[in-house]
Design an enzyme around this catalytic site. Structure first.
Site, mmCIF file in Angstrom:
data_model
loop_
_atom_site.group_PDB
_atom_site.id
_atom_site.type_symbol
_atom_site.label_atom_id
_atom_site.label_comp_id
_atom_site.label_asym_id
_atom_site.label_seq_id
_atom_site.Cartn_x
_atom_site.Cartn_y
_atom_site.Cartn_z
ATOM 1 N N ASP A 1 -54.212 85.144 32.291
ATOM 2 C CA ASP A 1 -53.608 84.186 32.454
ATOM 3 C C ASP A 1 -52.471 84.773 33.512
ATOM 4 O O ASP A 1 -52.208 86.095 33.609
ATOM 5 C CB ASP A 1 -53.010 83.221 31.359
ATOM 6 C CG ASP A 1 -52.524 84.325 30.151
ATOM 7 O OD1 ASP A 1 -52.498 85.524 30.403
ATOM 8 O OD2 ASP A 1 -52.576 83.647 29.095
ATOM 9 N N ASN B 1 -48.553 79.258 17.627
ATOM 10 C CA ASN B 1 -49.053 77.951 17.673
ATOM 11 C C ASN B 1 -50.709 78.083 17.610
ATOM 12 O O ASN B 1 -51.210 76.848 17.940
ATOM 13 C CB ASN B 1 -48.483 76.978 18.568
ATOM 14 C CG ASN B 1 -48.646 77.480 20.049
ATOM 15 O OD1 ASN B 1 -49.591 78.414 20.299
ATOM 16 N ND2 ASN B 1 -48.182 76.836 20.980
ATOM 17 N N HIS C 1 -52.086 79.382 20.294
ATOM 18 C CA HIS C 1 -52.953 79.434 21.556
ATOM 19 C C HIS C 1 -53.588 80.691 21.779
ATOM 20 O O HIS C 1 -53.386 81.735 21.307
ATOM 21 C CB HIS C 1 -51.708 79.071 22.711
ATOM 22 C CG HIS C 1 -50.863 80.290 23.121
ATOM 23 N ND1 HIS C 1 -49.413 79.976 23.388
ATOM 24 C CD2 HIS C 1 -51.250 81.484 23.193
ATOM 25 C CE1 HIS C 1 -49.019 80.996 23.606
ATOM 26 N NE2 HIS C 1 -49.785 82.117 23.492
ATOM 27 N N GLU D 1 -52.988 75.843 25.262
ATOM 28 C CA GLU D 1 -52.101 75.408 24.300
ATOM 29 C C GLU D 1 -52.493 74.443 23.512
ATOM 30 O O GLU D 1 -53.739 73.609 23.994
ATOM 31 C CB GLU D 1 -50.829 74.847 24.942
ATOM 32 C CG GLU D 1 -50.209 75.902 25.446
ATOM 33 C CD GLU D 1 -49.131 76.747 25.085
ATOM 34 O OE1 GLU D 1 -49.450 77.001 23.707
ATOM 35 O OE2 GLU D 1 -48.161 77.470 25.507
HETATM 36 C C1 F6R Z 1 -51.108 86.624 27.485
HETATM 37 C C2 F6R Z 1 -51.826 85.699 26.571
HETATM 38 C C3 F6R Z 1 -51.032 85.036 25.447
HETATM 39 C C4 F6R Z 1 -50.420 86.072 24.267
HETATM 40 C C5 F6R Z 1 -49.853 85.318 23.264
HETATM 41 C C6 F6R Z 1 -49.314 86.385 22.221
HETATM 42 O O1 F6R Z 1 -51.836 87.026 28.702
HETATM 43 O O2 F6R Z 1 -52.819 85.132 27.171
HETATM 44 O O3 F6R Z 1 -51.930 84.281 24.837
HETATM 45 O O4 F6R Z 1 -51.296 86.802 23.863
HETATM 46 O O5 F6R Z 1 -48.822 84.671 23.758
HETATM 47 O O6 F6R Z 1 -48.166 87.110 22.985
HETATM 48 P P1 F6R Z 1 -47.691 88.407 22.382
HETATM 49 O O7 F6R Z 1 -48.824 89.402 22.247
HETATM 50 O O8 F6R Z 1 -46.484 88.962 23.027
HETATM 51 O O9 F6R Z 1 -47.308 87.964 21.047
#
Ligand code: F6R
Length: 243
Positions: free
Chosen positions: A67, A134, A136, A141
């Site tokens: 992403d 959450n 995701h 989401e």
């Molecule tokens: C980032 C992504 C998100 C993160 C998630 C956890 O490329 O796809 O799904 O993996 O938000 O983020 P961190 O590792 O910063 O807690």
């Protein structure tokens, strides 16, 4: 789904890097799916160290990221492209033309087409996923339905809150992103879902507590995939046990 409980973040990161290196050792032009954020930083450090030690070669490896925020381009310090350059791409011998990132400053429809066409060519060989508090994965989401293809997504309030730690003001966090959808994710041949620390315990507990698949908990779709390894640390696992 296989669960690995690592002693701590560093040990978990090492285990994930080893899983990636095993795939590259088998297939030198492996197609890697990559995440950004705090979770994979440690594994990228291990991969860079092992590259320096001559243990892994990225010269034929191809990558695609999950992403990117809409707005900033790759030179922007908060963009995911910048993150990847800093933590991995500048440290190993990967070829620029083998890297696929969303250009956050580009035309979203073109970026989406580019992604779906690449994902249509071959499945990802191994994909690292972090997880939102959450549930995701990528920026898919919680919602009333899953979206299969790459798409524009509105970040959930809790994601904006969580990611504001990387920005000076919460108002600076982009509210929209382009994310790989559930088809690209679930088609991956091997998936590693990593979660470290107590903040992620709630999402992992929900994931492991039943056999349901619901878009309200996006990571639950991983229950449909053949080869999923969940890597957590003891801190997180203790929270699950004690709750
Ligand atoms: C980032 C992504 C998100 C993160 C998630 C956890 O490329 O796809 O799904 O993996 O938000 O983020 P961190 O590792 O910063 O807690």
């Amino acid at each position: 789904m296989k669960l690995i409980i690592a002693e701590n973040y560093n040990e978990g990161s090492r285990k994930i890097a080893d899983l990636f290196e095993a795939v590259i050792a088998e297939k030198k032009d492996a197609f890697l799916g990559l995440a950004t954020g705090s979770t994979p930083e440690g594994m990228y450090k291990c991969l860079a160290e092992d590259f320096n030690a001559g243990k892994v070669d990225f010269s034929e490896v191809h990558t695609i990221n999950l992403d990117e925020y809409l707005g900033p381009d790759r030179s922007h310090p908060q963009s995911f492209g910048y993150f990847m350059d800093k933590h991995l791409f500048s440290k190993v011998n990967i070829k620029q033309e083998n890297i696929m990132l969303v250009d956050g400053a580009g035309k979203a429809e073109d970026e989406i087409k580019k992604y779906d066409s690449r994902l249509g060519e071959e499945p990802i060989d191994i994909l690292i996923l972090g997880i939102g508090e959450n549930g995701h994965i990528g920026f898919n989401e919680p919602a009333d339905f899953f979206v299969a293809g790459t798409h524009i997504t509105e970040l959930a309030e809790e994601t904006i809150q969580a990611n504001s730690r990387f920005f000076e003001n919460i108002e600076d966090v982009p509210q929209k992103a382009v994310t790989m959808g559930m088809a690209g994710i679930t088609n991956a041949k091997k998936i590693v879902l990593a979660a470290f620390g107590k903040k992620k315990a709630g999402a992992i507990k929900k994931l492991l507590s039943d056999d349901k698949v619901s878009p309200k908990l996006p990571c639950s779709i991983l229950k449909l995939c053949r080869d999923v390894t969940i890597v957590v640390d003891k801190e997180l696992y203790r929270c699950i046990e004690n709750e």
